[in-house]
Design a protein around this motif. Structure first.
Motif, PDB file in Angstrom:
ATOM      1  N   ILE A 177      -4.173  -9.875   1.955  1.00 12.76           N
ATOM      2  CA  ILE A 177      -3.085 -10.734   1.494  1.00 12.76           C
ATOM      3  C   ILE A 177      -3.646 -11.959   0.783  1.00 12.76           C
ATOM      4  O   ILE A 177      -3.196 -12.331  -0.303  1.00 12.76           O
TER       5      ILE A 177
ATOM      6  N   GLU B 110      -5.037 -11.036  -2.525  1.00 16.71           N
ATOM      7  CA  GLU B 110      -4.069 -10.343  -3.381  1.00 16.71           C
ATOM      8  C   GLU B 110      -4.598  -8.959  -3.762  1.00 16.71           C
ATOM      9  O   GLU B 110      -4.574  -8.559  -4.922  1.00 16.71           O
ATOM     10  N   HIS B 111      -5.049  -8.222  -2.742  1.00 18.17           N
ATOM     11  CA  HIS B 111      -5.607  -6.888  -2.954  1.00 18.17           C
ATOM     12  C   HIS B 111      -4.657  -5.806  -2.460  1.00 18.17           C
ATOM     13  O   HIS B 111      -3.963  -5.976  -1.454  1.00 18.17           O
TER      14      HIS B 111
ATOM     15  N   TRP C  99       1.142  -3.401  -1.815  1.00 23.90           N
ATOM     16  CA  TRP C  99       0.649  -4.721  -2.208  1.00 23.90           C
ATOM     17  C   TRP C  99       1.145  -5.713  -1.156  1.00 23.90           C
ATOM     18  O   TRP C  99       2.261  -6.215  -1.244  1.00 23.90           O
TER      19      TRP C  99
ATOM     20  N   ILE D  45       2.077  -8.958   0.968  1.00 24.16           N
ATOM     21  CA  ILE D  45       2.295 -10.358   0.593  1.00 24.16           C
ATOM     22  C   ILE D  45       2.466 -11.295   1.788  1.00 24.16           C
ATOM     23  O   ILE D  45       2.198 -12.491   1.675  1.00 24.16           O
TER      24      ILE D  45
ATOM     25  N   ARG E 133      -7.375  -5.909  -7.030  1.00 26.13           N
ATOM     26  CA  ARG E 133      -6.264  -6.853  -7.079  1.00 26.13           C
ATOM     27  C   ARG E 133      -4.996  -6.174  -7.588  1.00 26.13           C
ATOM     28  O   ARG E 133      -5.052  -5.306  -8.447  1.00 26.13           O
ATOM     29  N   TYR E 134      -3.865  -6.565  -6.995  1.00 28.05           N
ATOM     30  CA  TYR E 134      -2.631  -6.067  -7.582  1.00 28.05           C
ATOM     31  C   TYR E 134      -2.266  -6.947  -8.784  1.00 28.05           C
ATOM     32  O   TYR E 134      -2.718  -8.088  -8.886  1.00 28.05           O
TER      33      TYR E 134
ATOM     34  N   LYS F 141       1.084 -12.118  -9.212  1.00 25.00           N
ATOM     35  CA  LYS F 141       0.739 -13.221  -8.334  1.00 25.00           C
ATOM     36  C   LYS F 141       1.525 -13.117  -7.026  1.00 25.00           C
ATOM     37  O   LYS F 141       2.732 -12.879  -7.034  1.00 25.00           O
ATOM     38  N   ARG F 142       0.814 -13.313  -5.931  1.00 27.36           N
ATOM     39  CA  ARG F 142       1.464 -13.195  -4.621  1.00 27.36           C
ATOM     40  C   ARG F 142       2.605 -14.207  -4.478  1.00 27.36           C
ATOM     41  O   ARG F 142       3.672 -13.874  -3.945  1.00 27.36           O
TER      42      ARG F 142
END
Length: 232
Positions: free
Chosen positions: A145, A148-149, A168, A170, A208-209, A212-213
């Motif tokens: 988290i 942001e992976h 993903w 969060i 990374r997804y 932006k988280r």
């Protein structure tokens, strides 16, 4: 207010903000003249506070300057103790231990007049049964988290049907006896909540997804609020 208290209050005002705040706004909040504010900012900068900015542009305190625990009020200490007890009772063992360690560290550096407030906190949390056991390492999930992976999970639903999904993650929600990770599910192409006690396996991807988280968290909360409003 003494000058020392005023400097600590100024640090606190700056620490609460992530974006620059104007001098007149700070002066008004602290009840001082703009000239006094500029002198106080210069004093803090001389003492090592990384305050950046200038008149007309605003000021911001860069990370790395630690406020001393001595400035905690009795109510602030009680809030920290209550929060740590809540986390210890409802979260995973590793985070619960971290909460207890944090309070112990704060207690160790408090003056004697405040140290007793930690042990004599007037608020407590109700007893709850231990949370449902979790098979995976929640620390790996928290790390994903923060970074942001994406992660891949093997998930078993209430009917014990197992699926493999890439999500993903969060945020992690802590409920009475269940931990739930909120995530965007690539299989469903939508946000979903996954109970941690039903995750059979977890594989960090190191990838990374693409969003932006912070943006996703805001979007997720707005959708949940809309769904709640629709149900009511």
């Amino acid at each position: 207010m003494s000058r020392a208290s005023r400097l600590l209050a100024l640090l606190q005002q700056l620490r609460r903000r992530r974006s620059p705040v104007s001098g007149p706004t700070l002066a008004k909040e602290l009840g001082v003249s703009i000239r006094t504010l500029y002198r106080d900012i210069a004093t803090l900068q001389e003492q090592g506070a990384d305050i950046q900015g200038e008149p007309g542009l605003g000021y911001v305190l860069r990370p790395g300057f630690t406020l001393p625990p001595l400035m905690f009020s009795v109510d602030e200490i009680e809030a920290l103790v209550l929060g740590s007890r809540w986390v210890a009772a409802r979260s995973d063992a590793r985070l619960g231990a971290a909460a207890e360690n944090a309070v112990a560290k704060i207690r160790a550096v408090l003056p004697a007049s405040l140290r007793d407030s930690v042990d004599a906190a007037t608020s407590t949390v109700p007893f709850v049964e231990p949370p449902e056991p979790v098979r995976v390492d929640v620390a790996d999930l928290r790390a994903a988290i923060r970074a942001e992976h994406k992660i891949t999970i093997a998930y078993r639903d209430g009917g014990r049907t197992e699926t493999r999904r890439t999500i993903w993650p969060i945020s992690i929600g802590v409920f009475e006896r269940v931990l739930v990770v909120a995530a965007f599910c690539e299989l469903r192409q939508d946000y979903r909540g996954f109970r941690l006690d039903r995750i059979v396996a977890l594989e960090p991807s190191g990838t990374r997804y693409p969003r932006k988280r912070a943006v996703m968290v805001k979007e997720f909360r707005e959708r949940e609020m809309a769904r709640s409003t629709a149900r009511n």
